[in-house]
Write an enzyme that holds these catalytic residues in place. Structure first.
Site, short mmCIF file in Angstrom:
data_model
loop_
_atom_site.label_atom_id
_atom_site.label_comp_id
_atom_site.label_asym_id
_atom_site.label_seq_id
_atom_site.Cartn_x
_atom_site.Cartn_y
_atom_site.Cartn_z
N LYS A 79 21.31 -4.59 69.32
CA LYS A 79 20.80 -5.43 70.41
C LYS A 79 21.67 -6.67 70.60
CE LYS A 79 15.91 -4.35 69.47
NZ LYS A 79 15.54 -3.27 70.36
N GLU A 103 15.71 -15.18 70.18
CA GLU A 103 15.65 -15.46 71.61
C GLU A 103 14.36 -16.13 72.00
OE1 GLU A 103 16.54 -11.51 73.19
OE2 GLU A 103 14.42 -11.09 73.43
N HIS A 139 3.84 -4.26 70.64
CA HIS A 139 5.15 -4.03 71.25
C HIS A 139 5.46 -2.55 71.46
CE1 HIS A 139 5.66 -8.24 70.74
NE2 HIS A 139 5.67 -8.16 69.43
N ARG A 151 19.20 7.30 75.96
CA ARG A 151 18.57 8.62 75.82
C ARG A 151 17.53 8.77 76.92
NH1 ARG A 151 13.65 6.56 74.22
NH2 ARG A 151 13.76 4.77 72.85
P1 ADP Z 1 10.30 4.49 74.36
O1 ADP Z 1 10.71 3.26 75.07
O2 ADP Z 1 10.90 5.73 74.97
O3 ADP Z 1 8.87 4.58 74.08
P2 ADP Z 1 10.72 3.97 71.48
O4 ADP Z 1 11.85 3.14 70.99
O5 ADP Z 1 9.34 3.46 71.36
O6 ADP Z 1 11.08 4.34 73.00
O7 ADP Z 1 10.83 5.38 70.75
C1 ADP Z 1 10.71 6.56 71.45
C2 ADP Z 1 9.85 7.53 70.73
O8 ADP Z 1 10.61 8.22 69.79
C3 ADP Z 1 8.69 6.92 69.98
O9 ADP Z 1 7.51 6.96 70.74
C4 ADP Z 1 8.55 7.80 68.77
O10 ADP Z 1 7.53 8.75 69.01
C5 ADP Z 1 9.83 8.55 68.70
N1 ADP Z 1 10.59 8.23 67.53
C6 ADP Z 1 11.43 7.20 67.38
N2 ADP Z 1 12.03 7.26 66.20
C7 ADP Z 1 11.55 8.34 65.57
C8 ADP Z 1 11.78 8.93 64.30
N3 ADP Z 1 12.64 8.42 63.43
N4 ADP Z 1 11.10 10.03 63.99
C9 ADP Z 1 10.23 10.56 64.86
N5 ADP Z 1 9.99 10.06 66.07
C10 ADP Z 1 10.63 8.96 66.42
P1 ADP Z 2 12.32 -2.05 70.78
O1 ADP Z 2 13.71 -1.60 70.43
O2 ADP Z 2 11.43 -2.09 69.61
O3 ADP Z 2 11.79 -1.29 71.96
P2 ADP Z 2 12.58 -4.33 72.60
O4 ADP Z 2 13.64 -5.37 72.51
O5 ADP Z 2 12.69 -3.35 73.69
O6 ADP Z 2 12.50 -3.59 71.20
O7 ADP Z 2 11.17 -5.08 72.68
C1 ADP Z 2 9.96 -4.39 72.58
C2 ADP Z 2 8.85 -5.18 73.22
O8 ADP Z 2 8.72 -6.49 72.64
C3 ADP Z 2 9.04 -5.47 74.70
O9 ADP Z 2 8.62 -4.39 75.51
C4 ADP Z 2 8.20 -6.72 74.89
O10 ADP Z 2 6.82 -6.38 74.99
C5 ADP Z 2 8.39 -7.47 73.61
N1 ADP Z 2 9.48 -8.46 73.72
C6 ADP Z 2 10.78 -8.25 73.46
N2 ADP Z 2 11.53 -9.36 73.68
C7 ADP Z 2 10.66 -10.31 74.08
C8 ADP Z 2 10.79 -11.72 74.44
N3 ADP Z 2 11.97 -12.33 74.42
N4 ADP Z 2 9.67 -12.37 74.79
C9 ADP Z 2 8.46 -11.78 74.79
N5 ADP Z 2 8.27 -10.49 74.45
C10 ADP Z 2 9.35 -9.76 74.10
#
Ligand code: ADP
Ligand code: ADP
Ligand code: MG
Length: 659
Positions: free
Chosen positions: A116, A200, A235, A292
């Site tokens: 990130k 951040e 989150h 993806r």
């Molecule tokens: P999205 O924004 O598509 O929901 P996430 O970062 O939450 O993305 O992850 C996508 C999905 O992939 C999750 O809901 C989880 O079910 C699955 N996932 C992520 N990492 C793994 C893992 N190591 N093993 C199994 N499922 C996983």
């Molecule tokens: P992940 O890889 O786990 O999906 P993200 O960076 O996409 O991580 O953040 C996941 C969630 O966390 C976001 O959808 C939001 O709800 C919250 N979030 C992330 N960054 C911030 C921020 N700067 N301020 C407030 N909420 C945040």
């Protein structure tokens, strides 16, 4: 186009990819762990290869085994789905080395977006707006604290390698920073093997709005509009929709341009999602790019009429993007709800077990269901407890909401606890209905979304009683009323009492059978009832002339009553039947449902009396006492306290006296 594809995933996404691949005439190859040998994705694929034990790190995450399976079956391409190896650059490289097409972006693009912090640095150069913060290499705690102070609290500490909502710490004030940093680092090191963090500005009441982008190998880029994924818990996304409520064409254009700029900056090819955090005033900042297909991609498919997996396969085969930006348009509104086997009222505790009953709403142009399981399948502790994604579409948001309400009320699952009742409350709550969205919605609406447990409604108790009475009354051999084994008598009414329990409470329902229907008396109030049994436990009922529909599914002594989108689990207490739950087979007692042994109440060798409690099984979040059906001697228990048992497992061996 290549002629065959291996799907390096499981569950709903594997099934979903197989569906499109088959439609395009490709030979499909599934891979599966030992736990998934007969899973739905294996049943759907043309061929299947076993790749190891249940644990993902010994099967679905083992790149070598998957590549080996592709070589053995002659698969020309691999689709990684989401999760697992989908964002693993080494895996993408290994595919390339073996001459197998990886359906995803080039390894360099995966790497560029994998951190990130590094991604933010890249985006800065591409003029994509960023959340104010520090994302450099310096990781000294004192230095990071100075940065946090300068940004201004609250701040968010994020693991650079984080994902799935893990590895984040909200820090409200300066004095908490150092401890939060240490704990975030520990979590990042253990979950992602990398303790690098960024800091951040924490945006208050933000929305999560993301843009679906696509690139091809010829340098073309488009975006397929936005998705609003603001409804989250911890989150993690719960409900997603497209388009985002309140989005203006002008802002959509700016966000789309920013997302395409992000993709272009890393030479992106294939499907990707650029996630933004947006203020209520519409200003937005880059958060991360997921390289993806996204879980929630179906809402985009529903509003654009495109099949994103088909786009992925065409792009991977070297074709140009199927449509240009000008040819893409938004049609109507789509909403997705993630149905999980979890108990929302108990801190979203995952629920495992057999899906004893699954009655899903019918699919069509307005309702789509992506699932990796069917009735009879098992939700195991090895993987994500997702049951299905329910996606609805209609001309506008209000109409789509109504579709979602109906579909959730029609979605009946028994055997594992699901979040369906929670989703029904969420969809119905005023904040969601009025699109007053931000990532804190679920927490803020707690009072509405997590109501205190209440006694089962009268209608649910009456429905359970009617279902039991109907079950007695409907013989399989034609319906001659004189043969029916029930309490119907000519010219007189017979009375009996049915007893149901819910938690500690017990309810007695007095029944008077009439030639047509019944009069039921509960708490001193009489209701005259007529019932028409429909398929799969559904009932059409008339209560004092008021028509309702309900569903009743019996599992052992439990009665799962589906009523108005809620589920009520009652326990039938039948003093004449064999003690609850204990199936007796040749002196052995078997588990009535999957569960965990929480107590053994007698010692092996001890003499027991009929009705004596022998052990306690915790199943579906309730404790069930298994009692002796006869007197005898316990010769042994087959499980210890804490053991998980499957439905039908022999629990205890008893030498009965009359045997
Ligand atoms: P999205 O924004 O598509 O929901 P996430 O970062 O939450 O993305 O992850 C996508 C999905 O992939 C999750 O809901 C989880 O079910 C699955 N996932 C992520 N990492 C793994 C893992 N190591 N093993 C199994 N499922 C996983
Ligand atoms: P992940 O890889 O786990 O999906 P993200 O960076 O996409 O991580 O953040 C996941 C969630 O966390 C976001 O959808 C939001 O709800 C919250 N979030 C992330 N960054 C911030 C921020 N700067 N301020 C407030 N909420 C945040
Ligand atoms: Mg994210």
């Amino acid at each position: 186009m290549f002629d065959s594809i291996l799907i390096a995933n499981r569950g709903e996404i594997a099934c979903r990819v197989i569906r499109t691949a088959k439609r395009l005439g490709l030979r499909t190859i599934a891979v599966h762990s030992e736990a998934d040998a007969s899973a739905r994705h294996v049943r759907l694929a043309d061929e299947a290869v076993a790749i190891g034990p249940a644990a993902a790190r010994e099967s679905y995450l083992v790149a070598d085994r998957i590549i080996e399976a592709a070589k053995r079956t002659g698969a020309k391409a691999i689709h990684p789905g989401y999760g697992f190896l989908s964002e693993n650059a080494e895996f993408a490289e290994a595919c390339a080395r073996e001459g197998i097409i990886f359906v995803g972006p080039p390894p360099a693009a995966i790497r560029a977006m994998g951190s990130k912090a590094a991604a933010k640095a890249l985006m800065e150069k591409a003029d994509v707006p960023l959340t104010p913060g520090y994302h450099g290499d310096e990781q000294d705690p004192g230095f990071l604290k100075t940065q946090a102070d300068a940004i201004g609290y609250p701040v968010l500490i994020k693991a650079s390698a984080g994902g799935g909502g893990k590895g984040m710490r909200l820090v409200e004030k300066g004095e908490d920073f150092t401890d939060a940093l240490a704990s975030c680092r520990r979590e990042a090191a253990s979950a992602f093997g990398d303790e690098h963090v960024l800091v951040e500005k924490y945006i208050t009441r933000p929305r999560h709005i993301e843009i679906q982008v696509f690139g091809d190998a010829h340098g073309n880029y488009v975006h397929l509009f936005e998705r609003d994924c603001s409804v989250q818990r911890r989150h993690q996304k719960v409900v997603e929709e497209a388009p985002a409520p309140g989005m203006t064409p002008e802002r959509r254009h700016r966000m789309g341009e920013a997302a395409v700029a992000a993709a272009r900056a890393v030479g992106y090819v294939g499907a990707g999602t650029v996630e933004f955090i947006a203020n209520q005033d519409g200003s937005f900042y880059f958060m991360e790019m997921n390289t993806r297909l996204q879980v929630e991609h179906p809402v985009t498919e529903m509003i654009t009429g495109q099949d994103l997996v088909e786009w992925q396969l065409r792009v991977a085969a070297g074709e140009k993007l199927p449509l240009s930006q000008a040819e893409l348009a938004i049609q109507g509104h789509a909403i997705e709800a993630r149905i999980y086997a979890e108990d929302a009222d108990r801190g979203f505790l995952p629920s495992i077990g057999r899906l004893a009953h699954v009655d899903a709403p019918g699919e069509g142009p307005h309702v789509r269901i992506d699932t990796g399981v069917e009735e009879g399948d098992e939700i195991t502790p090895h993987y994500d407890p997702m049951v299905a994604k329910l996606i609805v579409w209609d001309e506008d948001r209000d109409a789509a909401l109504a579709r979602m309400r109906r579909a959730l009320a029609d979605y009946r699952v028994a055997g594992v606890t699901t979040n369906i009742p929670f989703l029904a409350r969420l969809i119905a709550c005023p904040a969601f209905a009025e699109a007053d969205l931000d990532t804190g919605l679920i927490e803020r609406e707690g009072a509405v979304l997590f109501p205190p447990a209440a006694a089962p409604p009268r209608d649910a108790l009456l429905a359970a009683a009617i279902a039991d009475l109907l079950a007695e009354r409907s013989p399989d051999d034609g319906a001659d009323p004189w043969d029916i084994r029930d309490d119907w008598r000519l010219n007189m009414t017979a009375r009996r009492v049915l007893t149901y329990r819910a938690g500690e409470a017990s309810f007695d329902i007095a029944v008077a059978s009439l030639p047509a229907g019944w009069v039921l008396s509960l708490d001193g109030i009489e209701t005259s009832m007529l019932a028409t049994p429909l398929s799969r436990g559904r009932l059409s009922l008339s209560l004092d002339g008021r028509r309702i529909s309900a569903g009743v599914v019996p599992i052992g002594a439990q009665r799962h009553v589906f009523l108005g989108g809620a589920i009520h689990v009652l326990e039938r207490h039948d003093p004449l039947a064999i003690e609850f739950g204990a199936g007796t087979e040749g002196g052995r007692l078997t588990a009535p449902m999957p569960g965990k042994i929480v107590a053994l109440l007698v010692k092996p060798g001890s003499r027991i009396e009929k009705g004596q409690p022998l052990l306690i099984l915790e199943a579906m979040k309730m404790e069930h006492t298994i009692k002796a059906p006869n007197g005898g001697t316990v010769t042994g228990f087959n499980f210890a306290v804490g053991d998980q048992v499957a439905e039908g497992d022999a629990l205890v061996a008893v030498e009965t006296e009359d045997a």
